[in-house]
Design a protein around this motif. Structure first.
Motif, PDB file in Angstrom:
ATOM      1  N   GLU A 173       0.748  -0.871   0.151  1.00  0.00           N
ATOM      2  CA  GLU A 173       0.338   0.105   0.017  1.00  0.00           C
ATOM      3  C   GLU A 173       0.974   1.197  -0.130  1.00  0.00           C
ATOM      4  O   GLU A 173       1.482   1.565   1.079  1.00  0.00           O
ATOM      5  CB  GLU A 173      -0.847   0.078   1.341  1.00  0.00           C
ATOM      6  N   ASN A 174       0.544   2.132  -0.938  1.00  0.00           N
ATOM      7  CA  ASN A 174       1.788   3.085  -1.327  1.00  0.00           C
ATOM      8  C   ASN A 174       1.234   3.966   0.522  1.00  0.00           C
ATOM      9  O   ASN A 174       0.272   4.737   0.536  1.00  0.00           O
ATOM     10  CB  ASN A 174       1.075   4.182  -2.037  1.00  0.00           C
ATOM     11  N   GLY A 175       3.076   4.402   0.536  1.00  0.00           N
ATOM     12  CA  GLY A 175       3.029   5.309   1.448  1.00  0.00           C
ATOM     13  C   GLY A 175       3.201   4.477   2.734  1.00  0.00           C
ATOM     14  O   GLY A 175       3.085   5.485   4.376  1.00  0.00           O
ATOM     15  N   THR A 176       2.620   2.780   3.105  1.00  0.00           N
ATOM     16  CA  THR A 176       2.320   2.534   4.242  1.00  0.00           C
ATOM     17  C   THR A 176       3.514   1.148   3.486  1.00  0.00           C
ATOM     18  O   THR A 176       3.063   1.123   3.022  1.00  0.00           O
ATOM     19  CB  THR A 176       1.609   2.479   5.221  1.00  0.00           C
ATOM     20  N   THR A 177       4.077   0.700   5.143  1.00  0.00           N
ATOM     21  CA  THR A 177       4.563  -0.414   5.182  1.00  0.00           C
ATOM     22  C   THR A 177       3.355  -1.307   6.171  1.00  0.00           C
ATOM     23  O   THR A 177       3.518  -2.335   6.317  1.00  0.00           O
ATOM     24  CB  THR A 177       5.594  -0.575   6.246  1.00  0.00           C
ATOM     25  N   THR A 178       2.324  -1.026   6.472  1.00  0.00           N
ATOM     26  CA  THR A 178       1.154  -1.759   7.242  1.00  0.00           C
ATOM     27  C   THR A 178       0.774  -3.299   6.497  1.00  0.00           C
ATOM     28  O   THR A 178       0.552  -4.443   6.813  1.00  0.00           O
ATOM     29  CB  THR A 178       0.211  -1.005   8.391  1.00  0.00           C
ATOM     30  N   GLY A 179       0.473  -3.043   5.225  1.00  0.00           N
ATOM     31  CA  GLY A 179       0.041  -3.907   4.206  1.00  0.00           C
ATOM     32  C   GLY A 179       0.854  -4.979   4.187  1.00  0.00           C
ATOM     33  O   GLY A 179       1.263  -5.621   3.323  1.00  0.00           O
ATOM     34  N   GLY A 180       2.088  -4.639   4.507  1.00  0.00           N
ATOM     35  CA  GLY A 180       3.410  -5.445   3.729  1.00  0.00           C
ATOM     36  C   GLY A 180       4.277  -4.882   3.057  1.00  0.00           C
ATOM     37  O   GLY A 180       4.098  -3.595   1.849  1.00  0.00           O
ATOM     38  N   LEU A 181       5.500  -5.949   2.661  1.00  0.00           N
ATOM     39  CA  LEU A 181       6.704  -5.452   1.793  1.00  0.00           C
ATOM     40  C   LEU A 181       6.905  -6.389   0.401  1.00  0.00           C
ATOM     41  O   LEU A 181       6.614  -7.468   0.834  1.00  0.00           O
ATOM     42  CB  LEU A 181       7.832  -5.093   2.210  1.00  0.00           C
ATOM     43  N   LEU A 224      -5.431  -5.589 -13.384  1.00  0.00           N
ATOM     44  CA  LEU A 224      -5.624  -5.009 -11.627  1.00  0.00           C
ATOM     45  C   LEU A 224      -6.292  -4.008 -11.926  1.00  0.00           C
ATOM     46  O   LEU A 224      -5.925  -3.507 -13.576  1.00  0.00           O
ATOM     47  CB  LEU A 224      -4.100  -4.559 -12.100  1.00  0.00           C
ATOM     48  N   SER A 225      -6.910  -3.333 -11.351  1.00  0.00           N
ATOM     49  CA  SER A 225      -7.637  -2.393 -12.006  1.00  0.00           C
ATOM     50  C   SER A 225      -6.619  -0.930 -12.002  1.00  0.00           C
ATOM     51  O   SER A 225      -5.835  -0.637 -11.426  1.00  0.00           O
ATOM     52  CB  SER A 225      -8.145  -1.444 -10.315  1.00  0.00           C
ATOM     53  N   GLY A 226      -6.993   0.407 -12.963  1.00  0.00           N
ATOM     54  CA  GLY A 226      -6.296   1.068 -12.661  1.00  0.00           C
ATOM     55  C   GLY A 226      -5.615   1.753 -11.275  1.00  0.00           C
ATOM     56  O   GLY A 226      -4.238   2.197 -11.827  1.00  0.00           O
ATOM     57  N   GLU A 227      -6.538   1.718 -10.536  1.00  0.00           N
ATOM     58  CA  GLU A 227      -6.039   2.211  -9.746  1.00  0.00           C
ATOM     59  C   GLU A 227      -4.998   1.584  -8.501  1.00  0.00           C
ATOM     60  O   GLU A 227      -4.191   3.014  -8.223  1.00  0.00           O
ATOM     61  CB  GLU A 227      -7.180   2.789  -8.713  1.00  0.00           C
ATOM     62  N   LEU A 261       0.687   1.165  -7.245  1.00  0.00           N
ATOM     63  CA  LEU A 261       1.584   0.527  -7.208  1.00  0.00           C
ATOM     64  C   LEU A 261       3.090   1.302  -7.963  1.00  0.00           C
ATOM     65  O   LEU A 261       3.786   0.670  -7.638  1.00  0.00           O
ATOM     66  CB  LEU A 261       1.449  -1.208  -7.717  1.00  0.00           C
ATOM     67  N   ILE A 262       2.576   1.315  -8.994  1.00  0.00           N
ATOM     68  CA  ILE A 262       3.060   2.261 -10.211  1.00  0.00           C
ATOM     69  C   ILE A 262       4.438   3.630  -8.790  1.00  0.00           C
ATOM     70  O   ILE A 262       5.626   3.381  -9.262  1.00  0.00           O
ATOM     71  CB  ILE A 262       3.056   2.665 -11.689  1.00  0.00           C
TER      72      ILE A 262
END
Length: 188
Positions: A42-50, A151-154, A159-160
């Motif tokens: 998740e952009n800007g956070t590591t809570t979702g993992g790396l 993947l959705s555009g969002e 991710l990019i």
């Protein structure tokens, strides 16, 4: 947790590896895309993992168009996001952490010695890349091809952006290392 030497070697091999296809999508080998390690899910956070390694690459998708009753193939360029989770041991493979498969093409990268132990346990749709470091061959080989996921555009956009941020950090580190080598060479 710090990286093992084997993890670092696999990362270097991934940065140097440019196959012609991922998830049966032909990539644009003229434009190699860009890569990064330790990319937040998740952009800007590591809570979702790396994600251990991510590459953003252009690819070609074939599209059938009927023009005057004649089917013509037209190449359509799309973005392909490849996510790779590096696993260096059996316990690492079975841990709950580091199975972040959020790209269009998702792979495990494992040392050659580990592949026979995990090949039957790889989830459907996930590919396997094997790292070799022997005297006859050094580098990455694809053993199981990943399945393409839309993947959705969002999702692609975020991710990019995550990869771009980490890529800049990677480039700055390489520049710093090069400057240090130059400084050492000038001193001696």
């Amino acid at each position: 947790m710090s990286k093992t030497e084997l993890t670092r070697k696999i990362e270097k091999a991934l940065f140097a590896w440019y196959p012609k296809q991922f998830a049966r999508c032909q990539v644009d080998t003229f434009r190699p895309g860009f890569s990064a390690t330790e990319v937040p899910v998740e952009n800007g956070t590591t809570t979702g993992g790396l994600i251990d390694y991510v590459r953003v690459q252009e690819c070609y998708l074939n599209e059938q168009k009927a023009v005057n009753d004649i089917a013509k193939k037209r190449r359509q360029i799309e973005v392909l996001i490849i996510c790779i989770e590096i696993k260096v041991s059996l316990s690492d493979f079975f841990s709950r952490h580091g199975h972040n498969f959020v790209g269009n093409a998702n792979y495990y990268a494992v040392p050659a010695e580990l592949y026979p132990q995990i090949r039957s346990r790889v989830p459907p749709g996930i590919g396997v890349l094997v790292y070799y470091s022997g005297p006859n061959f050094f580098g990455i080989r694809k053993k199981i091809e990943a399945e393409y996921r839309e993947l959705s555009g969002e999702k692609q956009k975020w991710l990019i952006l995550s990869v771009a941020k980490r890529h800049n950090k990677y480039l700055k580190q390489r520049l710093k290392e090069a400057q240090e080598r130059i400084r050492r060479d000038e001193i001696f």
